[in-house]
Scaffold this motif. Structure first.
Motif, PDB file in Angstrom:
ATOM      1  N   ASN A   1     -10.943   9.994  29.532  1.00  0.00           N
ATOM      2  CA  ASN A   1      -9.519  10.007  29.203  1.00  0.00           C
ATOM      3  C   ASN A   1      -9.034  11.397  28.804  1.00  0.00           C
ATOM      4  O   ASN A   1      -7.852  11.700  28.939  1.00  0.00           O
ATOM      5  N   GLU A   2      -9.945  12.243  28.344  1.00  0.00           N
ATOM      6  CA  GLU A   2      -9.562  13.563  27.834  1.00  0.00           C
ATOM      7  C   GLU A   2     -10.067  14.661  28.759  1.00  0.00           C
ATOM      8  O   GLU A   2     -11.241  14.654  29.150  1.00  0.00           O
ATOM      9  N   ILE A   3      -9.195  15.587  29.108  1.00  0.00           N
ATOM     10  CA  ILE A   3      -9.550  16.713  29.967  1.00  0.00           C
ATOM     11  C   ILE A   3      -9.414  18.005  29.166  1.00  0.00           C
ATOM     12  O   ILE A   3      -8.356  18.289  28.606  1.00  0.00           O
TER      13      ILE A   3
ATOM     14  N   LYS B   1     -10.689  42.088  21.657  1.00  0.00           N
ATOM     15  CA  LYS B   1     -10.623  42.584  23.025  1.00  0.00           C
ATOM     16  C   LYS B   1      -9.752  41.655  23.862  1.00  0.00           C
ATOM     17  O   LYS B   1      -8.893  42.102  24.614  1.00  0.00           O
ATOM     18  N   MET B   2      -9.984  40.350  23.740  1.00  0.00           N
ATOM     19  CA  MET B   2      -9.169  39.378  24.471  1.00  0.00           C
ATOM     20  C   MET B   2      -9.256  38.027  23.789  1.00  0.00           C
ATOM     21  O   MET B   2     -10.203  37.725  23.058  1.00  0.00           O
ATOM     22  N   GLU B   3      -8.250  37.202  24.044  1.00  0.00           N
ATOM     23  CA  GLU B   3      -8.249  35.825  23.587  1.00  0.00           C
ATOM     24  C   GLU B   3      -8.637  34.917  24.748  1.00  0.00           C
ATOM     25  O   GLU B   3      -8.291  35.189  25.898  1.00  0.00           O
ATOM     26  N   GLN B   4      -9.343  33.848  24.439  1.00  0.00           N
ATOM     27  CA  GLN B   4      -9.759  32.860  25.428  1.00  0.00           C
ATOM     28  C   GLN B   4      -9.107  31.532  25.054  1.00  0.00           C
ATOM     29  O   GLN B   4      -9.424  30.944  24.026  1.00  0.00           O
ATOM     30  N   ILE B   5      -8.213  31.084  25.905  1.00  0.00           N
ATOM     31  CA  ILE B   5      -7.386  29.931  25.599  1.00  0.00           C
ATOM     32  C   ILE B   5      -7.978  28.661  26.213  1.00  0.00           C
ATOM     33  O   ILE B   5      -8.332  28.630  27.389  1.00  0.00           O
ATOM     34  N   THR B   6      -8.078  27.621  25.403  1.00  0.00           N
ATOM     35  CA  THR B   6      -8.480  26.303  25.883  1.00  0.00           C
ATOM     36  C   THR B   6      -7.342  25.332  25.637  1.00  0.00           C
ATOM     37  O   THR B   6      -6.819  25.240  24.524  1.00  0.00           O
ATOM     38  N   ASN B   7      -6.937  24.633  26.686  1.00  0.00           N
ATOM     39  CA  ASN B   7      -5.896  23.617  26.586  1.00  0.00           C
ATOM     40  C   ASN B   7      -6.487  22.260  26.943  1.00  0.00           C
ATOM     41  O   ASN B   7      -7.568  22.173  27.532  1.00  0.00           O
ATOM     42  N   GLU B   8      -5.773  21.202  26.600  1.00  0.00           N
ATOM     43  CA  GLU B   8      -6.276  19.868  26.910  1.00  0.00           C
ATOM     44  C   GLU B   8      -5.119  18.902  27.152  1.00  0.00           C
ATOM     45  O   GLU B   8      -3.986  19.138  26.717  1.00  0.00           O
ATOM     46  N   PHE B   9      -5.421  17.824  27.857  1.00  0.00           N
ATOM     47  CA  PHE B   9      -4.455  16.753  28.030  1.00  0.00           C
ATOM     48  C   PHE B   9      -5.211  15.450  28.244  1.00  0.00           C
ATOM     49  O   PHE B   9      -6.426  15.447  28.488  1.00  0.00           O
TER      50      PHE B   9
END
Length: 375
Positions: free
Chosen positions: A338-340, A166-174
């Protein structure tokens, strides 16, 4: 195999233990707190029971060993939409066996059919989509608090049953090793300088009622045009704020006001899963004391951006950038983080994904929400 609908306390505990059994050899998995999972299925704690119902099953093999579980639910406020009647399944766990998974899914789908459901979404939560939502298909690393984690083979089990994306759920990090992107900082500071009518307020737990009212107004306005949206109630927001009170860092929940009007917010949470991984789902007195001590020692090094939004009339002002900047400036100054993790954003939400790119974030995880049409 024996399929059992959860009806008593012993079966409720078995439902929790299924996950412990299936992931006992997975070093990345973090056992959700038993109290969090049980709250989903407690009518006294989950306001969704005011306009919906849910049930659960466990599956045992011929030797009585736990090999699977699933839940089914229907939310009458969102069920009837666009000539569909929508129900949901969630908390799906199974050994890598299509016969076993089919027994579980058949039970859940059958229960939903009895309630005239024509469309099934899953795996989802019997609540809002900030927790236990979607199937992890990329990035099988330690999940942050509230994020769904599962075995990689679940994708094949659901798709072979007939579920389609149905949909993709994107998780990003920096990371914050080199600070925030100079371009992002420049934009945020520019917005603050040119808008003297803009006020940023940090969340204050002692003023929970007022902040809950503002959160509700912004959220309901920001998401009003999304598919099958149902406005949230203030009581649900207060319930959520009270739930996160033991773990929240007030500096990571920020609100923006324009001429005194609530305009936008961002909510970030310390990734307490870094501590909860030690507890195996059990929040007894000893673990509560351990949690308080470990939290004070700055044991947590990751923050999850849970949700942000702004009213439509303020969406081109750069308020999300300002709020994100304020949160991360607090993080750099006052924490050991340090990680978001920027989670999760639907593939349809290009505006929010653009903010992620502006921060220099890179892809880390992907979840999929599936849909099964019964007719």
């Amino acid at each position: 195999m024996q399929l059992i609908e959860v009806k008593n306390r012993s079966e409720e505990l078995a439902f929790l233990d299924v996950a412990r059994e299936l992931y006992k050899n997975d070093p990345e998995w973090v056992c959700p707190l038993d109290t969090d999972i049980e709250a989903v299925f407690n009518p006294e704690k989950n306001t969704y029971y005011q306009h919906g119902e849910a049930t659960r099953w466990i599956l045992k093999n011929s030797s009585g060993k736990l090999i699977g579980r699933v839940a089914a639910f229907i939310n009458e406020k969102k069920a009837n939409y666009n000539n569909k009647r929508i129900g949901g399944i969630g908390f799906f766990e199974s050994i890598n066996d299509e016969t076993a998974s089919k027994m579980l899914l058949d039970a859940a789908i059958g229960w939903l059919k009895e309630r005239k459901v024509t469309t099934v979404d899953g795996p989802i939560n019997f609540g809002e989509n900030d927790q236990y939502w979607g199937l992890l298909v990329e990035g099988f690393t330690q999940p942050s608090y509230g994020m769904a984690y599962n075995h990689p083979y679940y994708k094949q089990l659901l798709e072979s049953y007939g579920f389609q994306k149905k949909m993709e759920q994107i998780t990003n990090e920096f990371t914050l090793e080199n600070g925030l992107s100079p371009r992002f900082v420049k934009i945020a500071e520019y917005v603050m300088q040119r808008r003297p009518n803009l006020e940023i307020r940090e969340f204050k737990p002692a003023l929970i009622d007022g902040f809950a009212e503002d959160f509700m107004n912004i959220y309901n306005s920001a998401w009003a045009e999304f598919e099958n949206f149902t406005p949230i109630k203030k009581e649900y927001v207060i319930e959520t704020f009270r739930k996160i009170k033991p773990i929240v860092d007030p500096g990571l929940v920020q609100f923006a006001y324009v001429d005194g009007e609530p305009a936008a917010f961002v909510m970030c949470l310390p990734d307490v899963n870094q501590i909860f991984k030690k507890f195996n789902g059990k929040l007894n007195l000893w673990n509560k004391l351990r949690f308080v001590w470990l939290k004070k020692t700055k044991y947590i090094t990751r923050v999850r951006v849970v949700v942000m939004g702004s009213k439509p009339k303020f969406q081109n002002m750069g308020l999300e950038s300002v709020l994100t900047y304020c949160c991360f400036k607090h993080t750099i100054t006052n924490t050991n983080v340090n990680e978001i993790e920027l989670s999760w954003v639907g593939d349809f939400n290009e505006k929010m994904l653009a903010i992620h790119r502006g921060l220099g974030a890179k892809p880390s995880k992907k979840h999929i929400t599936y849909r099964l049409e019964l007719n």
